[in-house]
Design a protein around this motif. Structure first.
Motif, PDB file in Angstrom:
ATOM      1  N   LEU A 187       5.399  -0.226   0.570  1.00 36.40           N
ATOM      2  CA  LEU A 187       5.484   0.819   1.594  1.00 36.40           C
ATOM      3  C   LEU A 187       6.910   0.977   2.114  1.00 36.40           C
ATOM      4  N   LEU A 188       7.640  -0.136   2.210  1.00 35.40           N
ATOM      5  CA  LEU A 188       9.027  -0.025   2.655  1.00 35.40           C
ATOM      6  C   LEU A 188       9.848   0.757   1.637  1.00 35.40           C
ATOM      7  N   GLU A 189       9.486   0.606   0.350  1.00 32.10           N
ATOM      8  CA  GLU A 189      10.155   1.424  -0.662  1.00 32.10           C
ATOM      9  C   GLU A 189       9.782   2.886  -0.490  1.00 32.10           C
ATOM     10  N   PHE A 190       8.504   3.122  -0.225  1.00 31.94           N
ATOM     11  CA  PHE A 190       8.024   4.505  -0.079  1.00 31.94           C
ATOM     12  C   PHE A 190       8.740   5.221   1.073  1.00 31.94           C
ATOM     13  N   VAL A 191       8.948   4.529   2.186  1.00 37.19           N
ATOM     14  CA  VAL A 191       9.620   5.184   3.324  1.00 37.19           C
ATOM     15  C   VAL A 191      11.126   4.899   3.334  1.00 37.19           C
ATOM     16  N   GLN A 192      11.626   4.365   2.220  1.00 33.15           N
ATOM     17  CA  GLN A 192      13.067   4.140   2.026  1.00 33.15           C
ATOM     18  C   GLN A 192      13.665   3.245   3.098  1.00 33.15           C
ATOM     19  N   LEU A 193      12.989   2.148   3.368  1.00 39.52           N
ATOM     20  CA  LEU A 193      13.516   1.166   4.319  1.00 39.52           C
ATOM     21  C   LEU A 193      13.626  -0.207   3.676  1.00 39.52           C
ATOM     22  N   ASN A 194      13.508  -0.270   2.339  1.00 39.05           N
ATOM     23  CA  ASN A 194      13.461  -1.582   1.683  1.00 39.05           C
ATOM     24  C   ASN A 194      14.708  -2.423   1.936  1.00 39.05           C
ATOM     25  N   ASP A 195      15.868  -1.753   2.136  1.00 35.09           N
ATOM     26  CA  ASP A 195      17.078  -2.537   2.388  1.00 35.09           C
ATOM     27  C   ASP A 195      17.148  -3.031   3.831  1.00 35.09           C
ATOM     28  N   ARG A 218      10.324   5.807  13.023  1.00 34.61           N
ATOM     29  CA  ARG A 218       9.200   6.698  12.755  1.00 34.61           C
ATOM     30  C   ARG A 218       8.657   6.453  11.349  1.00 34.61           C
ATOM     31  N   ARG A 219       9.588   6.283  10.384  1.00 34.62           N
ATOM     32  CA  ARG A 219       9.153   6.032   9.015  1.00 34.62           C
ATOM     33  C   ARG A 219       8.452   4.681   8.915  1.00 34.62           C
ATOM     34  N   LEU A 220       8.941   3.714   9.684  1.00 37.75           N
ATOM     35  CA  LEU A 220       8.284   2.401   9.683  1.00 37.75           C
ATOM     36  C   LEU A 220       6.871   2.531  10.264  1.00 37.75           C
ATOM     37  N   THR A 221       6.738   3.325  11.323  1.00 39.92           N
ATOM     38  CA  THR A 221       5.413   3.537  11.911  1.00 39.92           C
ATOM     39  C   THR A 221       4.478   4.210  10.904  1.00 39.92           C
ATOM     40  N   ILE A 222       5.023   5.154  10.131  1.00 39.94           N
ATOM     41  CA  ILE A 222       4.203   5.822   9.121  1.00 39.94           C
ATOM     42  C   ILE A 222       3.791   4.820   8.036  1.00 39.94           C
ATOM     43  N   ALA A 223       4.745   3.992   7.615  1.00 39.07           N
ATOM     44  CA  ALA A 223       4.430   2.971   6.614  1.00 39.07           C
ATOM     45  C   ALA A 223       3.331   2.040   7.132  1.00 39.07           C
ATOM     46  N   ARG A 224       3.437   1.683   8.407  1.00 37.55           N
ATOM     47  CA  ARG A 224       2.450   0.788   9.005  1.00 37.55           C
ATOM     48  C   ARG A 224       1.063   1.430   9.000  1.00 37.55           C
ATOM     49  N   ALA A 225       1.033   2.748   9.254  1.00 38.46           N
ATOM     50  CA  ALA A 225      -0.249   3.445   9.286  1.00 38.46           C
ATOM     51  C   ALA A 225      -0.882   3.527   7.900  1.00 38.46           C
ATOM     52  N   LEU A 226      -0.080   3.288   6.851  1.00 40.28           N
ATOM     53  CA  LEU A 226      -0.593   3.400   5.487  1.00 40.28           C
ATOM     54  C   LEU A 226      -1.013   2.052   4.909  1.00 40.28           C
ATOM     55  N   VAL A 227      -0.864   0.998   5.709  1.00 36.60           N
ATOM     56  CA  VAL A 227      -0.996  -0.357   5.179  1.00 36.60           C
ATOM     57  C   VAL A 227      -2.433  -0.648   4.721  1.00 36.60           C
TER      58      VAL A 227
END
Lengths: 314, 255
Positions: free
Chosen positions: A126-134, A149-158
């Protein structure tokens, strides 16, 4: 009070859904259905009842009356079972500031009883999907608004939800960050995730929603696809005129007949017409000297203005 | 039950990130108090006309009371601002409630965490007491569960109160009018019997006086009232606190 899930294939089914607080009717007998795989929007100004509706769908607020079923279940009795299949992006981020970026996803996955190894793998994907992997091992606080916001979206997809609820997903983000969020949501839509979102941004609703309802003062005032709403409530084009301050009252009558409809706003005049350039020429022919003219396509903003006489962001 | 464990798991995960800072305080605070009051003031008392308090050195008299009172203060610290943060500032609870977790899970997780937190503080304190040489019986180790119970007896009602607050203005009031007076007058530094009659009655209505009395009798022997009552009063606060917190949390979070 008659609240029971009814026989329906819709993922969300609401009839006469209402929410009343002590001295306020937040949602007043609204009807809507959301089908599998569609992106559905609640559009309206602040205080229209969008968030109250979302909270009822998310099973954290009990309807005062009406029928509501979510994923074929009753939110009042099946809250935890429904929530297990929802992804929720709340209006304000609720991230864990004490935990690292990847830990935020991991701990959230655990709330869904997802095994540790699966949780770890999904956090990474998910971190890759929202481009936060680094940023996986970074603190949350220094992240920009768009990243949070992207992290929150990733969290909602977990939990790989069947239904994703987003309450004002891009409010307060800069244009670049908004487009990045939209792009990710668009991809999810392509993957078949059912999306329900609220917004007071016209462009957001037009970009993302297959179908939407316009809410104002706790009621639904119109519904349909963005295009059909524009066709029904607005003209093809809009001519925007700006005059010198206080020149607008002197216009009285002078714009008559040029357009199908004229809307005088504090800062500009809108002329609804099939042909904006022709209308602009007519304005000049009558000897009017606007400071600027702009011809544009009609948007949902115009629909809202037509329906309520007010602009969306006040 | 699983959900409750998940909430506790979250607390432990956060604690793993923050424990070092707290650990220093957990050791430093009792060391400072025991050194200043127990040894410093205690040496004056030993030279005075009374020499001992309750038949033992002032340090030995003070130590069990301080252990119980620390649990009260830990409860105050843990259940005020952090609860406000999770309710309102960071909205952690809203995030949790968007998952299958329930209010019952939140509350259960908080109780579990508070117990763990209290146990960590009490064990740390106990280690300091061993170092200071004030532990002379095996039974003294039972002061740890007594302190944990006292911490829950204060923590849960405070949590119930915190869930009703929209601003943090009420917290210093609890500190000034409940926690500090009890700390100073609740039997930690001198026997409650020295207080005026009315103050004695009030003191015995609080969990602290009972926990101090029980901890002290475990540490230095001698009976100081019925152990059953010393357990029953804090336990009552725990039960009432859980019920109250269940109500106030639900009211606050599910509208």
């Amino acid at each position: 009070m008659a609240i029971s899930p009814s026989d329906t294939t819709a993922l969300i089914h609401a009839r006469g859904l209402s929410k009343r607080f002590a001295n306020l009717v937040a949602v007043d007998a609204i009807d809507f259905d959301v089908d599998r795989g569609e992106a559905f929007g609640f559009l309206g100004p602040n205080g229209a009842g969008k968030t109250s509706t979302m909270r009822m769908i998310g099973c954290v607020s009990t309807p005062s009356s009406g029928t509501l079923s979510v994923l074929g279940m009753n939110p009042i009795t099946d809250g935890p079972r429904i929530r297990a299949r929802l992804g929720v992006v709340p209006q304000a981020d609720t991230l864990d500031m004490e935990l690292h970026v990847d830990e935020n996803l991991f701990t959230y996955a655990r709330y869904f009883d997802i095994p540790r190894d699966v949780a770890r793998r999904r956090a990474k994907e998910l971190l890759e999907f929202v481009q936060l992997n680094d940023r996986a091992k970074d603190e949350v606080e220094p992240l920009s608004g768009g990243m949070k916001r992207r992290l929150t979206i990733a969290r909602a997809l977990v939990n790989e939800p069947d239904l994703l609820l987003l309450d004002e997903p891009t409010t307060g983000l800069d244009p670049q960050a908004r487009h990045l969020v939209w792009d990710r949501l668009y991809r999810l839509k392509q993957q078949g995730v059912t999306i329900v979102l609220t917004s007071h941004y016209m462009d957001e609703a037009e970009q993302l929603c297959d179908r939407l309802v316009v809410m104002d003062k706790a009621k639904i005032v119109a519904s349909g696809s963005p295009r059909s709403l524009i066709d029904r409530y607005a003209t093809r084009e809009v001519l925007e005129l700006r005059f010198k301050i206080d020149a607008a009252p002197a216009l009285d009558g002078k714009l008559e007949g040029i357009a199908d409809r004229v809307e005088v706003l504090p800062d500009r005049v809108l002329l609804y017409t099939q042909d904006g350039d022709a209308a602009a020429a007519a304005v000049h022919e009558r000897g009017l000297q606007p400071e600027s003219t702009l011809v544009r396509r009609s948007t949902l903003e115009d629909v809202f203005l037509r329906l309520t006489g007010r602009s969306l962001i006040e | 039950m699983i959900g409750t464990w998940r909430v506790l798991e979250h607390h432990l995960m956060v604690y793993r990130r923050t424990w070092k800072g707290g650990m220093f305080v957990s050791f430093a605070s009792p060391i400072l108090f025991l050194a200043a009051m127990g040894i410093g003031l205690g040496s004056l008392i030993a030279r005075g006309p009374v020499r001992t308090v309750g038949g033992v050195s002032y340090l030995a008299f003070l130590a069990p009371g301080l252990l119980a009172a620390t649990a009260m203060q830990t409860a105050f610290v843990e259940e005020t601002y952090p609860i406000m943060a999770k309710l309102q500032w960071l909205r952690t609870y809203d995030g949790m409630l968007a998952t299958p977790l329930t209010i019952g899970n939140l509350l259960g997780g908080e109780i579990g965490w508070l117990a763990v937190r209290q146990a960590i503080t009490a064990i740390t304190f106990f280690i300091v007491l061993v170092i200071f040489g004030t532990v002379s019986s095996v039974a003294a180790v039972l002061m740890i569960p007594v302190a944990v119970l006292n911490g829950l007896a204060f923590g849960l009602p405070i949590m119930a109160f915190s869930a009703t607050q929209r601003k943090d203005k009420g917290f210093p009031v609890i500190g000034r009018f409940i926690i500090t007076p009890l700390f100073l007058l609740g039997g930690v530094f001198f026997p409650i019997q020295r207080l005026p009659q009315l103050a004695q009655v009030i003191a015995w209505l609080t969990p602290l006086a009972h926990s101090v009395a029980l901890a002290r009798s475990l540490a230095i022997g001698g009976s100081n009232g019925s152990a059953a009552i010393h357990l029953a009063v804090p336990a009552t606060y725990v039960v009432v606190g859980i019920a109250a917190a269940g109500i106030t949390l639900r009211r606050r979070l599910v509208q």
